[in-house]
Design an enzyme around this catalytic site. Structure first.
Site, PDB file in Angstrom:
ATOM      1  CE  LYS A  83      -3.903  -0.457   4.647  1.00 36.02           C
ATOM      2  NZ  LYS A  83      -5.205   0.134   5.019  1.00 36.02           N
ATOM      3  CG  HIS A 120      -2.111  -0.889   1.084  1.00 34.84           C
ATOM      4  ND1 HIS A 120      -2.065  -2.218   1.447  1.00 34.84           N
ATOM      5  CD2 HIS A 120      -3.366  -0.686   0.614  1.00 34.84           C
ATOM      6  CE1 HIS A 120      -3.237  -2.790   1.219  1.00 34.84           C
ATOM      7  NE2 HIS A 120      -4.047  -1.885   0.714  1.00 34.84           N
TER       8      HIS A 120
END
Length: 243
Positions: free
Chosen positions: A135, A131
């Site tokens: 995040k 990600h």
């Protein structure tokens, strides 16, 4: 659809734009620090979208139950108590909760479950997720969802991150997380046999797929009785209609 949106970040803004583009009414946006638009329009709302911070669940879920508004919950890293709170809320109103609103991920979860049932006794299983660098939680909620699909009976040890160790692999499933750049989301489940391997993967090109899934979930909820719903049920409902 008359909607309220919790969270004013990238996801909240994209949900608002997509809803407006589709002709729906966005009655307000806000969070626990700025709830005025939410509180001022709660009685006119049909559904609440929450893709924000776990702390917001603590006041949004009771609010949805009190005012009989359906809730589409997409916040990850919820505590056990917060998940229990969603279950309690679902006794009063329809609640949709999943770690990932992508249709492709829903299929990946199903395929992981099938493959694991067939291969788990002789093949090793590893899960990888990637990600963007903003995040906060790791591993992702989706990776944990895939882990549950691979090991629903908790037969394996769950190894996160593979820190330095001096022992051989046991009966375990490894989960690895990578953070960098602007990756919207990548998940991979690897099954490694003695002389062959099988990889199942899903790549999210942008956040729009999650927005589309959330809006589909809201449309689905508006026709449901109080209860806790997820992508598996929505996909199964679509399959039944298609048959």
């Amino acid at each position: 659809m008359k909607a309220l949106i919790i969270g004013t970040g990238k996801m909240g803004q994209l949900i608002a734009k997509t809803l407006k583009d589709q002709g729906h009414d966005v009655l307000g946006m806000g969070d626990v620090l700025n709830p005025s638009e939410i509180m001022g329009n709660i009685d006119q709302a049909e559904v609440i979208f929450d893709f924000s911070h776990p702390d917001n669940v603590n006041w949004i879920a009771p609010l949805a139950a009190e005012h009989q508004v359906a809730l589409v919950e997409g916040t990850t890293a919820l505590s056990t108590d917060q998940k229990i709170l969603l279950s309690e809320t679902a006794k009063a109103v329809p609640v949709f909760f999943t770690a990932n609103y992508s249709l492709g991920i829903a299929v990946l979860k199903k395929l992981t479950s099938i493959a694991s049932k067939i291969l788990k006794d002789q093949w090793d299983i590893e899960i990888l997720e990637k990600h963007h660098n903003q995040k906060a939680d790791a591993p992702s909620g989706t990776a944990l969802m895939l882990l549950e699909a691979a090991d629903p009976d908790h037969e394996f040890d769950h190894v996160f991150g593979r820190n330095p160790q001096s022992k051989k692999r046991g009966k375990e499933i490894g989960v690895s997380a990578m953070r960098g750049g602007t990756i919207p989301g990548y998940h991979e489940v690897d099954f490694e046999g003695s002389e062959e391997s099988l990889s199942l993967s899903h790549n999210a090109n942008n956040r729009q797929i999650f927005v589309n899934g959330a809006i589909n979930a809201a449309n689905y909820l508006l026709n449901q009785k109080p209860g806790l719903y997820d992508m598996d049920q929505m996909v199964e409902s679509a399959l039944n209609k298609a048959v």
